[in-house]
Every structure is written in C-alpha cells, then in structure tokens.
Design a protein around this motif. Structure first.
Motif, PDB file in Angstrom:
ATOM      1  N   PRO A  89       0.826  -1.213   0.000  1.00 56.58           N
ATOM      2  CA  PRO A  89       0.000   0.000   0.000  1.00 56.58           C
ATOM      3  C   PRO A  89       0.856   1.256   0.000  1.00 56.58           C
ATOM      4  N   GLU A 108      -3.076   5.334   1.201  1.00 56.09           N
ATOM      5  CA  GLU A 108      -3.808   4.231   1.815  1.00 56.09           C
ATOM      6  C   GLU A 108      -3.533   4.056   3.299  1.00 56.09           C
ATOM      7  N   GLY A 109      -2.358   4.507   3.759  1.00 55.11           N
ATOM      8  CA  GLY A 109      -2.004   4.308   5.150  1.00 55.11           C
ATOM      9  C   GLY A 109      -1.509   2.903   5.417  1.00 55.11           C
ATOM     10  N   ASN A 126      -6.609  -2.250   3.813  1.00 53.45           N
ATOM     11  CA  ASN A 126      -7.698  -1.286   3.652  1.00 53.45           C
ATOM     12  C   ASN A 126      -8.720  -1.874   2.689  1.00 53.45           C
ATOM     13  N   ASN A 127      -9.970  -1.511   2.897  1.00 52.24           N
ATOM     14  CA  ASN A 127     -11.060  -2.133   2.146  1.00 52.24           C
ATOM     15  C   ASN A 127     -10.984  -1.863   0.649  1.00 52.24           C
ATOM     16  N   GLU A 128     -10.529  -0.670   0.269  1.00 52.10           N
ATOM     17  CA  GLU A 128     -10.437  -0.350  -1.149  1.00 52.10           C
ATOM     18  C   GLU A 128      -9.449  -1.276  -1.850  1.00 52.10           C
ATOM     19  N   SER A 164      -6.565  -5.681  12.012  1.00 52.11           N
ATOM     20  CA  SER A 164      -7.494  -5.301  10.925  1.00 52.11           C
ATOM     21  C   SER A 164      -8.775  -6.124  11.029  1.00 52.11           C
ATOM     22  N   GLU A 173     -11.476  -5.005   8.369  1.00 54.45           N
ATOM     23  CA  GLU A 173     -10.991  -5.294   7.022  1.00 54.45           C
ATOM     24  C   GLU A 173     -11.019  -6.800   6.749  1.00 54.45           C
ATOM     25  N   ARG A 196      -2.361  11.751  11.796  1.00 55.11           N
ATOM     26  CA  ARG A 196      -1.637  10.474  11.775  1.00 55.11           C
ATOM     27  C   ARG A 196      -0.282  10.681  12.435  1.00 55.11           C
ATOM     28  N   GLU A 225      -8.910   5.830  15.661  1.00 51.48           N
ATOM     29  CA  GLU A 225      -9.424   5.106  14.505  1.00 51.48           C
ATOM     30  C   GLU A 225      -8.624   3.817  14.307  1.00 51.48           C
ATOM     31  N   HIS A 226      -7.311   3.936  14.362  1.00 52.87           N
ATOM     32  CA  HIS A 226      -6.405   2.799  14.229  1.00 52.87           C
ATOM     33  C   HIS A 226      -5.196   3.049  15.116  1.00 52.87           C
ATOM     34  N   THR A 252      -3.930   6.684  14.187  1.00 53.45           N
ATOM     35  CA  THR A 252      -4.733   7.645  13.429  1.00 53.45           C
ATOM     36  C   THR A 252      -5.893   8.061  14.309  1.00 53.45           C
TER      37      THR A 252
END
Length: 559
Positions: free
Chosen positions: A111, A116-117, A121-123, A145, A148, A383, A406-407, A418
């Motif tokens: 990534p 994307e970080g 990630n879902n994308e 994750s 995810e 971040r 968030e993460h 994040t």
C-alpha cells in the motif's frame, strides 16, 4: 543530557571456573549477558537455533500451508499484501520469490503510505478481488485489521494473516492467523520480525526435503530483521548470523547494486551496515513515495534496472535525511515552547511529512529521553508516529485510549495511530496523564551499559577476534562497551560536513589511541584535558589503511 553508566560487578568465582577455557575478558562479557555455564555460552557464541522452532509449531501455519498448496494446484492467483517499511518489503519479496519457485500465480502488493495508510484497507481488498484474487497473505500487518478481515470474508477472499505486532483485544476472523504473540500460542520465539514469520511460512511450504533451498532466503531475513530492530537473540540471532553470510556473497543483483551505491564492500557486511546503511535506503522509498522501488529492487535480476533503482533509493535516502532534520528542528521548537519539562513530548503540524515523522520522533526521544509523538495533521485525521523509552510501553498506553482512536498498533518502543482531529486534544491529555502516572517518580536519564573497566594497554588486536564471536550485535544484543578513565586528550578536532563529530587522540601515559565520537562535536570548545570514556573497541578502515580506534558513546570529565 547526562547519562548513567552501569558497570556490572566482577563475575563470581564459580562462574569464572565454569567458563574456563574462554579468555578472561570474554568470560566477563558472557556473564554480563546471562551466560554462566560453558554449554550456555557455547550455544550463544555459535548462535544455535533454539529448540521447538519448527514452523509447524506456529499456530496457523498448518492450515495456511494447505490453503496455499491448494491455490497452487488450482492455479488460483495469490496476493502477498505487505507493508512499506524494510521489514514488510523484504517479507513480501521473500514470499513472492518462494511462491514463484513453487509455480504459483503470485503478485506483491504494497500500500501507498500517503494514499492508503498502514495495513489492510477495504479499497485495496476490493480492487484485488476485482483482479481475480481469492487468496491474500499479509506480511508484517493485519493483526488489528478486524473490520478489514470481515470485508475480505464478505468478498469471498480467504485471508491468511502473518504479523508480528501485538494483537488487540479482538483477533481478526481470517482463514489463518500466524502470530506467536497470540494468546495461547506456545511457539517459543515471540520476537520474530515480519520477515522472520514469512520465512517460517516459506520453510513449511518448501518442506524438509528441500530445506537447503531456503538458505538463500536468509539475506532478506537478515535485512528485514535488523532494519525493524527485532531483538538479536534466540532464533533472530541465528537467522541474522546465517543471513549475513549470504549477504557477504550476494546473489541478488538488487542487493549487490544497493551495496555498491552505498559504498559498502560485501565481504565486510555486518549488522550495523544493515541498520545504518542498507535498511534506511530500503525504508526511504516508502517514506517519501511508494515502496515499490524497494520491492522491485529485491526481486529484479536485471543489472540495468537494479542500478537505476539502487541509485533512486540512495537519492531518496539523502532527501529523507534533510527532511528529518528540518522536522526535528521544528518539532523541537514546538515541544520546548509548549512545556520543556513534559514527560511526553508531542508536536503536530500539517506540513510534517508523514513518512518521516517516526524518524524525527526517534531523534527527540533519544535527545530528551522522553516518549515522543510527532504527527501530521490533515483536514480530517491526524496520523502520528510514536517512539518511547524502556520505562514506558507506548502501545499499551495507546490501548488505554482506544476509544478515541481510529487505528493504532505497534511495539513497546514504537507505535503509530490515526485519530480524528476533534479527538486530538483529549487523546494527548489522556496520554500525558498516563505518562505522568508511570514516569513521574522515575529518574529519567539514559542508561549506558558497559561490560567492564579496562586500561588502554589491554586493548589488543586479538581482543577483536573474541568480540567477533558475539556478532551479530544490535538491538537486544548490544555491542561490547568498555570504560577507561583519566585519559589525557592529546589532540581533538571537529569533523564531518557540519563539524558535528569529534575526533581525538587519548593516552593513559603508556599507549595512545585514536577515538571518534559521532554527534558529539559540541564537546570541542569545552573538552577537559582528562576524560573518562565509554566506548566500543573496533577497527577503522580508511583509504586502504586499517587501524584500531575507540568508537566513543559517551564522554565525562575525569574526577
């Protein structure tokens, strides 16, 4: 900042007898590291692989191997989903190479840090599914994750997670999870790097009948393990020592080219060269752009491509050094203006490069001996990268603030998170409260461990042969440090492009040695005539001339 020197007591007489046969100085060094029997010392010096480390003893490996073998038999495309640091890149390259050898349809995916970080990630998962991927193997990421992994399951993707980071309270629902830190996992080696876990999975796939073919993968294991600062003890020590032998006769064109661009001679490579020369160049790509340049360098066999990519990584590294310096200076001004006595140092700015903030946090942590957080503030999210001291487990502190994040994830000494901008102030206040509770009563000064006091006349060339037996040294298996006192400074000068290093000659009245003190050029104007030094004893090779020198870690005026 003044540092505390710890000099251990002389080894007991019974240990001295037990280690008889080793030179006296080496006996003391072995005792300092916890080895009090001849067999234990021999096992350490030979870097033997500890018992119980068969790959199939790792929970999750057996079902992972069956699923991967099924994918190979049915020609299912497989994706190796890595991380953008040196550990993740080497782990990705390792599994891509092994699966290619086994006839798999495999591709690596790293990534982009900025788009994307970190981690899954879902994308990316949806995109890989659209490309026909039904099996994804993570390396160096994925253990936190949870959502995810559920997204992958809904897409019909079988997810195998291999990750060495500390698990969170909930383990992702995946086809298989490989992590020796999982609750109940009995695998004895808990501190393998991400590439170490990838290697264990690779060995299980290759099988005992082709075990020799796994040896040439150890160059990647050594690179990723040292660069990720995994402790060089136990199996890590065995893997890195064997990997250094492979690196000294490099078969990969990319590694050979990177050594050339870095000015290294392959036959001289040691763990320090990985930590301070090769590792930073592999990391630099993912810090400033995409890590694909580093991955492609490790996988290519084309001389021209390897040359171009190695020069690109060298250029990235020089740029990274300058950006790190600027961020450190700016962050330092912020934390000093905020509260110079704070037990937790925090600086955030929208202009900070997200790929470099961790390095700047390391510099602050080292300089002030405080846990340090440096963050990039975006329009919606902040971040951050965190670095810490042994007295403060930064990931456990973040776990106590999980409701605001968030993460997050990491190790005892390094982590990242994040957070939405509206929660930043509350998060920092809570982290500072935790830091005050855990650190408020402690004497927070850096500690430097020495092995023994020695007069200069005991520093003889044959001593270096004994010290070589302790290699590889680094995080978790520190280099040997000696202390010599009341040395007269006979010559001193500032060296380096900006005069930041100190070069000097010191004498005890009988023998004189040259000494180099990196990043200690500030001593020049106030250097006493007599000093106590804590140092490493080493060889210095310059323009074909080899000499003995002291690599000084700390200087104190002689009392």
């Amino acid at each position: 900042m003044e540092k505390r020197w710890i000099i251990p007591p002389r080894l007991p007489l019974e240990v001295d007898h037990a280690l008889h046969g080793y030179p006296p100085i080496l006996r003391q060094i072995l005792y300092n590291r916890g080895y009090a029997t001849h067999e234990g010392a021999r096992s350490f010096l030979e870097a033997r692989t500890p018992p119980g480390t068969d790959p199939l003893n790792l929970s999750g490996v057996a079902p992972a191997v069956e699923r991967i073998q099924s994918a190979i038999r049915h020609a299912e495309p497989i994706a190796i989903y890595g991380d953008y640091d040196a550990d993740g890149v080497t782990a990705t390259a390792l599994l891509v190479e092994v699966l290619n050898r086994l006839g798999a349809d495999v591709r690596g995916y790293i990534p982009n840090r900025f788009d994307e970080g970190y981690g899954l990630n879902n994308e990316a998962l949806s995109s890989l599914r659209d490309q026909g991927i039904r099996l994804i193997i993570t390396v160096d990421c994925g253990i936190r994750s949870v959502s995810e992994a559920e997204h992958a399951r809904q897409l019909g993707i079988d997810l195998i997670i291999s990750d060495h980071h500390h698990p969170g309270p909930e383990i992702p629902h995946a086809f298989a999870v490989i992590n020796p830190k999982l609750p109940g996992d009995t695998f004895p080696e808990k501190d393998l790097a991400g590439v170490g876990l990838a290697y264990k999975l690779a060995c299980a796939l290759i099988g005992d009948d082709q075990a020799e073919s796994s040896t040439d993968l150890l160059d990647l294991v050594a690179l990723g393990t040292v660069a990720d600062m995994a402790p060089l003890v136990g199996e890590n020590r065995a893997l890195v020592r064997a990997g250094l032998e492979v690196l000294r006769r490099p078969r990969r064109q990319g590694i050979r080219s990177l050594m050339g661009a870095s000015g290294l001679m392959p036959d001289k490579i040691n763990a320090s060269h990985i930590g301070f020369v090769l590792g930073p160049r592999l990391n630099a790509a993912g810090r400033l752009d995409t890590a694909l340049a580093a991955l492609n360098l490790l996988l290519t066999s084309d001389l021209g491509e390897a040359g171009i990519l190695s020069q690109q990584l060298d250029m990235y590294n020089r740029e990274r050094q300058e950006i790190t310096r600027l961020i450190q200076e700016s962050a330092e001004q912020m934390v000093l203006a905020d509260d110079p006595q704070a037990l937790l140092l925090v600086a955030a700015h929208s202009d900070f490069n997200a790929g470099v903030v961790g390095l700047a946090a390391s510099r602050l942590c080292e300089k002030y001996y405080r846990p340090s957080i440096i963050a990039t503030r975006g329009e919606e999210f902040t971040r951050a990268s965190c670095r810490s001291i042994p007295e403060f487990h930064i990931t456990q502190a973040l776990d106590q603030c999980a409701d605001l994040l968030e993460h997050h994830g990491g190790h005892a000494a390094a982590a990242g998170f994040t957070v939405v901008n509206e929660n930043v102030d509350e998060l920092i206040a809570r982290l500072r409260l935790i830091a005050n509770q855990e650190l408020g009563e402690l004497d927070l000064r850096p500690v430097l461990q020495s092995d023994m006091e020695l007069p200069l006349n005991e520093l003889k060339p044959e001593l270096l042969n004994y010290l070589d037996w302790l290699q590889p040294t680094g995080y978790g298996n520190r280099a040997v440090h000696f202390v010599s006192r009341n040395l007269r400074v006979t010559r001193s000068q500032a060296v380096g492009r900006d005069g930041s290093h100190l070069k000097m000659s010191v004498s005890d009245g009988r023998i004189t040695y040259d000494a180099i003190a990196f990043r200690q050029g500030h001593w020049l104007d106030d250097l006493p005539t007599h000093v106590d030094l804590l140092y490493e004893f080493e060889t210095n090779e310059y323009n074909g001339r080899v000499s003995l020198q002291l690599n000084v870690r700390d200087i104190k005026p002689s009392s």
